[in-house]
Design an enzyme around this catalytic site. Structure first.
Site, PDB file in Angstrom:
ATOM      1  N   GLU A  90      -6.236  -3.198   0.145  1.00 28.26           N
ATOM      2  CA  GLU A  90      -7.317  -2.228  -0.521  1.00 28.26           C
ATOM      3  C   GLU A  90      -7.456  -2.313  -1.885  1.00 28.26           C
ATOM      4  O   GLU A  90      -8.353  -2.146  -2.222  1.00 28.26           O
ATOM      5  CB  GLU A  90      -6.820  -0.885   0.107  1.00 28.26           C
ATOM      6  CG  GLU A  90      -6.588  -0.542   1.668  1.00 28.26           C
ATOM      7  CD  GLU A  90      -5.040  -1.014   2.003  1.00 28.26           C
ATOM      8  OE1 GLU A  90      -4.995  -0.278   3.052  1.00 28.26           O
ATOM      9  OE2 GLU A  90      -4.495  -1.723   1.641  1.00 28.26           O
ATOM     10  N   GLU A  96       2.173 -10.409  -1.298  1.00 24.48           N
ATOM     11  CA  GLU A  96       3.440  -9.764  -1.579  1.00 24.48           C
ATOM     12  C   GLU A  96       4.133 -10.711  -2.733  1.00 24.48           C
ATOM     13  O   GLU A  96       3.759 -11.812  -3.004  1.00 24.48           O
ATOM     14  CB  GLU A  96       4.486  -9.999  -0.269  1.00 24.48           C
ATOM     15  CG  GLU A  96       3.852  -8.615   0.472  1.00 24.48           C
ATOM     16  CD  GLU A  96       4.685  -8.651   1.988  1.00 24.48           C
ATOM     17  OE1 GLU A  96       4.487  -8.007   2.741  1.00 24.48           O
ATOM     18  OE2 GLU A  96       5.623  -9.746   2.088  1.00 24.48           O
ATOM     19  N   ASN A  97       5.432 -10.381  -3.146  1.00 24.66           N
ATOM     20  CA  ASN A  97       6.080 -11.219  -4.104  1.00 24.66           C
ATOM     21  C   ASN A  97       7.411 -10.736  -3.862  1.00 24.66           C
ATOM     22  O   ASN A  97       7.898  -9.610  -3.625  1.00 24.66           O
ATOM     23  CB  ASN A  97       5.533 -10.728  -5.519  1.00 24.66           C
ATOM     24  CG  ASN A  97       6.199 -11.440  -6.490  1.00 24.66           C
ATOM     25  OD1 ASN A  97       7.427 -11.508  -6.891  1.00 24.66           O
ATOM     26  ND2 ASN A  97       5.412 -12.108  -7.362  1.00 24.66           N
ATOM     27  N   ALA A  98       8.550 -11.738  -4.196  1.00 28.99           N
ATOM     28  CA  ALA A  98       9.843 -11.494  -4.047  1.00 28.99           C
ATOM     29  C   ALA A  98      10.409 -10.597  -4.929  1.00 28.99           C
ATOM     30  O   ALA A  98      11.314  -9.856  -4.835  1.00 28.99           O
ATOM     31  CB  ALA A  98      10.598 -12.807  -4.378  1.00 28.99           C
ATOM     32  N   ALA A  99       9.790 -10.123  -6.099  1.00 28.04           N
ATOM     33  CA  ALA A  99      10.178  -9.123  -7.240  1.00 28.04           C
ATOM     34  C   ALA A  99       9.463  -7.866  -6.730  1.00 28.04           C
ATOM     35  O   ALA A  99       8.325  -7.457  -7.438  1.00 28.04           O
ATOM     36  CB  ALA A  99       9.672  -9.715  -8.485  1.00 28.04           C
ATOM     37  N   TYR A 100       9.962  -7.227  -5.692  1.00 28.97           N
ATOM     38  CA  TYR A 100       9.146  -5.963  -5.224  1.00 28.97           C
ATOM     39  C   TYR A 100       9.232  -5.010  -6.478  1.00 28.97           C
ATOM     40  O   TYR A 100      10.174  -4.936  -7.406  1.00 28.97           O
ATOM     41  CB  TYR A 100       9.961  -5.282  -4.153  1.00 28.97           C
ATOM     42  CG  TYR A 100       9.822  -5.852  -2.838  1.00 28.97           C
ATOM     43  CD1 TYR A 100       8.663  -5.900  -2.221  1.00 28.97           C
ATOM     44  CD2 TYR A 100      10.831  -6.644  -2.129  1.00 28.97           C
ATOM     45  CE1 TYR A 100       8.081  -6.343  -0.833  1.00 28.97           C
ATOM     46  CE2 TYR A 100      10.515  -7.178  -0.876  1.00 28.97           C
ATOM     47  CZ  TYR A 100       9.194  -7.023  -0.366  1.00 28.97           C
ATOM     48  OH  TYR A 100       9.212  -7.533   0.769  1.00 28.97           O
ATOM     49  N   ASN A 142      -3.385  -8.548   1.524  1.00 31.28           N
ATOM     50  CA  ASN A 142      -2.179  -7.944   0.739  1.00 31.28           C
ATOM     51  C   ASN A 142      -1.478  -9.173   0.233  1.00 31.28           C
ATOM     52  O   ASN A 142      -1.405 -10.306   0.939  1.00 31.28           O
ATOM     53  CB  ASN A 142      -1.229  -7.078   1.708  1.00 31.28           C
ATOM     54  CG  ASN A 142      -0.661  -7.559   2.872  1.00 31.28           C
ATOM     55  OD1 ASN A 142      -1.470  -8.121   3.664  1.00 31.28           O
ATOM     56  ND2 ASN A 142       0.677  -7.495   3.297  1.00 31.28           N
ATOM     57  N   CYS A 157      -1.996   3.308   2.380  1.00 33.96           N
ATOM     58  CA  CYS A 157      -0.716   3.726   1.727  1.00 33.96           C
ATOM     59  C   CYS A 157      -1.287   4.903   0.580  1.00 33.96           C
ATOM     60  O   CYS A 157      -2.241   5.045   0.168  1.00 33.96           O
ATOM     61  CB  CYS A 157       0.289   2.842   1.116  1.00 33.96           C
ATOM     62  SG  CYS A 157      -0.375   2.151  -0.418  1.00 33.96           S
TER      63      CYS A 157
END
Length: 160
Positions: free
Chosen positions: A75, A64-68, A62, A112
């Protein structure tokens, strides 16, 4: 009115040693990939490994990024990479390992909803089941013989 009943069956393994050697190796790749996840916000790292029928293994973690929600799950990183690099090769198995930085994850962590939809698209594309194995950091492993088993009422191109 009529009734619709759906049944999903899974196998539960107590440890990785109970799995076939090929699947053990794939789960080890997922565990390694999990360690390379970029998850500074959730502190929840996930690794995925995909086994193609020719023995090629594709990994993903995975990101991630601060800009959800600009990040991407492990996956989908792995399945999209498989589709981009090997568009004609069939997928045999997917293995997933997930864990939190704040506690030991000892229960199996399934994909998910968004990942289930993305994964089932490839199962439909190849017209063959894809076995999926998922675990936490330690403990039991769950096996499903098909992604469709995780998402029985799928949204697919026939509905468009």
């Amino acid at each position: 009115m009529k009734k619709l009943s759906l049944i999903s069956e899974f196998k539960i393994y107590q440890s990785i040693e109970e799995l076939q050697p090929e699947t053990q190796a794939l789960l080890q790749k997922a565990i390694e990939a999990r360690k390379n996840a970029y998850a500074p916000y959730s502190n929840f790292k996930v690794g995925a490994a995909i086994l193609l029928v020719d023995g090629t293994i594709i990994i993903g973690s995975n990101q991630e990024n601060a800009a959800y929600p600009s990040g991407l799950c492990a996956e989908r990183v792995a399945i999209y990479q498989a589709g981009a690099l090997y568009p004609t090769k069939k997928i045999k198995q997917i293995a997933i390992s997930a864990g939190s930085s704040s506690t030991t994850t000892s229960e199996p962590v399934p994909p998910c909803g968004a990942c289930r939809q993305a994964l089932v698209e490839y199962e439909i594309k190849q017209n063959e089941n894809i076995a999926i194995f998922f675990m936490g950091e330690v403990g039991e492993i769950i096996e499903s013989k098909s992604i469709n088993n995780l998402l029985p009422l799928i949204f697919n191109k026939k509905l468009l």
